[in-house]
Each structure stands twice: as C-alpha cells, then as structure tokens.
Design a protein around this motif. Structure first.
Motif, short mmCIF file in Angstrom:
data_model
loop_
_atom_site.label_atom_id
_atom_site.label_comp_id
_atom_site.label_asym_id
_atom_site.label_seq_id
_atom_site.Cartn_x
_atom_site.Cartn_y
_atom_site.Cartn_z
N LEU A 133 0.83 -1.20 0.00
CA LEU A 133 0.00 0.00 0.00
C LEU A 133 0.87 1.25 0.00
CD1 LEU A 133 -2.64 -0.91 2.75
CD2 LEU A 133 -2.88 -1.14 0.28
N SER A 134 0.48 2.21 -0.81
CA SER A 134 1.14 3.51 -0.77
C SER A 134 0.71 4.19 0.52
CB SER A 134 0.70 4.34 -1.96
OG SER A 134 -0.68 4.66 -1.81
N PRO A 135 1.46 5.17 0.99
CA PRO A 135 1.07 5.86 2.21
C PRO A 135 -0.36 6.41 2.14
CG PRO A 135 3.26 6.55 1.56
CD PRO A 135 2.75 5.66 0.47
N ALA A 138 -2.75 3.52 2.53
CA ALA A 138 -2.71 3.06 3.91
C ALA A 138 -3.54 3.99 4.80
CB ALA A 138 -1.27 3.01 4.42
N ALA A 139 -3.45 5.28 4.53
CA ALA A 139 -4.22 6.24 5.32
C ALA A 139 -5.72 6.05 5.10
CB ALA A 139 -3.81 7.67 4.97
N ALA A 140 -6.06 5.75 3.84
CA ALA A 140 -7.48 5.52 3.53
C ALA A 140 -7.98 4.26 4.24
CB ALA A 140 -7.66 5.39 2.03
N GLN A 161 -3.33 1.35 13.49
CA GLN A 161 -2.05 1.22 12.80
C GLN A 161 -2.15 0.21 11.68
OE1 GLN A 161 1.56 0.78 14.80
NE2 GLN A 161 0.99 2.06 16.54
N VAL A 162 -1.47 0.52 10.59
CA VAL A 162 -1.40 -0.41 9.47
C VAL A 162 0.07 -0.67 9.20
CG1 VAL A 162 -1.86 -0.70 7.01
CG2 VAL A 162 -3.57 0.41 8.46
#
Ligand code: ATP
Ligand code: MG
Lengths: 204, 272
Positions: A133-135, A138-140, A161-162
């Motif tokens: 995952l791109s940052p 990941a935030a999504a 947290q991911v």
C-alpha cells in the motif's frame, strides 16, 4: 420395472469393472500415492483431533473473553474486517486472522492477512522494499478501519495502525487498534448490525 | 536489600497453587534464601497442611492484620529447611476480613526481613484474589493443560496486567507426556501462544505429589522425584538462573528395559 436378480446384477458389475492392468493405466501413480497419503494423514489427524479441538476452541473463547464481544459480534466484525481489507489487497479469502491481545496495559484488536508475492531477485537489490500500500492508500484503509471497528467496539481513534512485514514469499499486512478499557460491544452496533443475516458469523 | 513479593494465582481452583507455593518456597530456602510463605486463602486454609505445619499454628494472618499479635508471632518456622516461615490463613473468617491495602502494608514491612515473600492466592477473581495481588511485585500463574483452566488463567492474566503488575510467568502443572505425544494434550508451545506469556516451568503429573502432600513434606525434598526437580528448576529461574526446561519424556534406555524384563520374570517365578 423388474429389478434384476442379485446374481445377474453382480455379473454385470464384474463385467463392467476394469481389469487390473486397465486400472493401472488409468491411475497415475502420484495421484494414487496422494490418496493413500491423504488417508494415512486423515487417520493421524483423527488421532490428534482432541488437541487441535482444544486449541481452536480456546482461541475462539479467549478472543471472546478478552473483547467481551458476543460470538455473533465477533463473527460480524471478522466478516467486515475481511471485506475492508480485501478492498485494499488481494488475499486468500481464508487467510485473515483476527485476535485480541493484551499488550502491556492495552487491549489490542489485531488482524492480519498474508499476500503471496513472487520475489524478484533484481528487486532485492532495491533500497526500497516493495510495499502493498502507498502511504495514501494506507491512510485511507486506516480511516475505513476506524469506521468499521468503532461500530463494534469502543476504540482509541488515534491508535489505528497499518503495518507491512516482508517475508520471503509473502507480505503480511496487519492492522491493529487499541480497545478502550472496560468496553465491549457498543450498544448501537449490537442493535443495528447484530441481527442482519448478512453479518452472521462465518464458519471460521 | 529488600525482598520480592510474588503472588501465585490461577483463576481455576485446584490446579496446584498451594503445591507450587510450598515447593517453590521450600526450594528457594534450600538455595539459602530467607523465605516467607503467606496463605491468603482465608477460610480455606491449606498451605499449613501441605507444609506439614498444621500443629504449629498459634496465630493467623487475620490476627496479624487486626493487631492481635505481631507478625513474628504468627510465623511458623518450617520443620525441614532453615529460614523458611509460613503465616497461615484464618480458617474461621472470610475474605472480607482483610483488605488489599492491609496485606500490602504487611508485606512492605516484612520485605525488609526476607528475600522472597510468596503469597498463595485463593482461586477465582473475587476479593480474596485482589487482596493477594495488591501486595505483589510479581505474579506467577499456575495452570493445567486443559481448556477450562487455560481459559481462567487468561482472565487472571488480564486482571494482573490491568492492575499494573508486569506480565506474569506461567507454571504449567500436571503435564502428561504420553497424552501430549498422542496429541490428546496441548503442547507447551500451544498454551504459551494462546496465553502470550513466558514460561517459568513445566511440572509433570506425578503421584509423588500426592504422597508428599500426605506426609506434609514438599516434593522438592525428594531428590529422585521428577516433579520435585521441576520445582527446583523453577526456583532457580525465580532467582534469575537460566536453566533448561525439564525433559518431559522419560524414554527407557535398553538397560532399564532389561531390568524391567528381569524384574517382571522374577515376579512371575515368585508367584508360580
Ligand atoms: N503435578 C501434580 N501431579 C499430581 N497431583 C498434583 C500435581 N499438582 C497438584 N496435584 C494435586 O492436585 C490437588 C490440588 O492441588 P493444590 O491444592 O495445590 O491446588 P490449588 O490450586 O492450591 O487449589 P485451590 O484452588 O483449592 O487452592 C492436590 O490434591 C494436589 O496433590
Ligand atoms: Mg490452594
């Protein structure tokens, strides 16, 4: 319709049955071995069943005890987590593990999936390891997780947290969130989601 | 130097807390430490009989806390090892007779005179368990390898951590190697994984525990006893020594096997 006499019937069967040599030709050896292996394995597994039964049942019970979620609530939460995570990564449907663990003084909900990857020798020289995952993605995912999990449990919004961990043939994507002290199934969640058939726990 | 206060918990009753308290305590004193054992199972006094000290009781913990006597007057000196003392529980009172703060105050005071204080907790997660935990610096959880005991151990571990004590260590008691080998008993690894705690020791199921309890002599005094050896190793680990886990499997060597055969034939002949 007249039923054929037993003797006749038997003769029919024998006639139709393939000869041994024919059987040998039809069956490929590895397959035969596999079948035998499978049988032997199953016999052993039956022998060992009680230990596995104890382990699996305890795993489920402890998860429930630790989170004070009902069995339905847990099943539904697992189902939802799987749905959300599968929007972001392509993982084997049954590969998701969910657990509630005491980490120091915190009670954490942890879920992870493993995604198989073909390791590329050239890539190993790269400084940046390959990420699932791109940052931004990941935030999504974090936002969506927050929404889903807080439907079931009181959680600490800042604690989602991911993380990704790289293995030789796979990447594990794990998500964790802190469950607020002394909280279980939140009222509205049990009322709105608990009863819907689609949220019924799956067999896992 | 100030001593350390340990509490021995389990959740489920009858899994071996008192047995562990008596044996680990005795083993620590055999290693030269000053040890005090406190029976906090008020109303169900047991530690005194397991230690063989039931005839020496004058005062009990409730009387100490109520100021009827000095702590030293309630301490019974062990018959077998030096520097080992036991404060018995009260038999005619209930758990509400003391509070956690009182037990803590007492232990804080007595810590000065001992290297280890071990509190034998009652089963359950009620007041008695909380009183016992209040005084402790560290907790040891005893469980047997069965589903019900492990589930209760997990609850207790949760309470211990929530109380701010460090992660408890586990004693896995009454392990039956034959059943583990057949796959009918969870392995130590399975259990540690479920409970996510570290292992302090494994104690096999052993008839000698019953014999030792009958006599009021903890199994650690018997140098040929496997469960006693397990408890001696646990004591060494409490002290911080890194000793290997006991091997649970006892495989007969060819010699033992031969002896058994001869022994067997001998009896047959004697009977004939
Ligand atoms: N390793 C063992 N092998 C065989 N018997 C054992 C073993 N450990 C304990 N026992 C037996 O199990 C019984 C219960 O042990 P114990 O009294 O130590 O448990 P407990 O946890 O203190 O119980 P309670 O919750 O009632 O205080 C006793 O009869 C004891 O002799
Ligand atoms: Mg006891």
């Amino acid at each position: 319709m007249k039923r054929p006499a037993v003797a006749e019937n038997l003769k029919e069967i024998v006639k139709r049955a393939p000869s041994l040599s024919e059987l040998g030709k039809r069956m490929n050896r590895p397959h035969a071995l596999e079948t035998i292996g499978g049988l032997v394995k199953r016999a052993f597994e039956k022998e060992e069943a009680s230990k596995y039964a104890a382990h699996n049942r305890l795993q489920a019970v402890l998860l429930q005890d630790r989170s004070s979620l009902s069995a339905e609530g847990l099943g539904a939460l697992r189902h939802d987590l799987r749905l959300v995570m599968s929007e972001y990564v392509i993982a084997d449907r049954d590969s998701m593990e969910m657990d509630v663990r005491q980490c120091g003084e915190d009670l954490m909900l942890i879920a992870n999936v493993r995604v198989n990857v073909v390791s590329d020798p050239a890539e190993e020289l790269d400084e940046e390891p390959k990420r699932l995952l791109s940052p931004r993605r990941a935030a999504a995912l974090k936002r969506e997780l927050l929404e889903v999990v807080s439907g079931y449990l009181s959680i600490d919004a800042g604690s989602v947290q991911v993380e990704e961990e790289r293995f030789s043939d796979s990447i594990a994507l794990s998500v964790s969130v802190k469950i607020e002290e002394g909280e279980g199934f939140s009222e509205d969640a049990s009322a709105s989601h608990g009863m819907e058939p689609a949220w019924r726990p799956t067999a896992d | 130097m100030e001593g350390e206060v340990y509490v021995i918990n389990s959740g489920k009753g009858g899994v071996g807390k008192t047995t562990a308290t008596a044996n680990v305590g005795s083993a620590l004193s055999m290693r030269g430490h000053r040890v005090l054992l406190i029976d906090a199972d008020i109303g169900l006094r047991n530690l005194d009989v397991v230690m063989g000290l039931e005839n020496r009781i004058v005062y009990d913990i409730v009387q100490v806390i109520e100021g009827v006597c000095q702590p030293q007057q309630a301490m019974m000196r062990d018959r077998l090892t030096e520097n080992l003392y036991v404060i018995p529980a009260a038999q005619t009172r209930d758990k509400s007779a003391v509070t956690g703060e009182q037990v803590k105050k007492l232990c804080d005071e007595l810590k000065q005179d001992f290297d280890y204080i071990i509190i034998d907790s009652p089963a359950g997660i009620e007041q008695g368990f909380k009183n016992a935990m209040a005084a402790a610096d560290k907790a040891i959880v005893v469980t047997t390898p069965d589903v019900a005991a492990i589930r209760d151990a997990d609850r207790v571990i949760g309470f211990i951590e929530a109380a701010g004590l460090s992660k408890p260590e586990l004693i896995l008691n009454r392990v039956r190697p034959g059943m583990v080998r057949r796959g009918d008993m969870m392995t130590t690894e399975d259990i540690l994984d479920l409970l996510s705690v570290s292992l302090l020791g494994i104690v096999p199921e052993d008839e000698k525990i019953v014999v030792s309890t009958n006599k009021g002599v903890p199994a650690v005094h018997d140098m040929n006893c496997r469960s006693g050896e397990s408890f001696r190793r646990i004591a060494a680990r409490v002290e911080g020594e890194d000793v290997p886990m006991m091997r649970m499997e006892v495989r007969d060597g060819i010699f033992t096997w031969f002896k058994k055969m001869v022994g067997f034939k001998g009896t047959v002949r004697a009977n004939a």
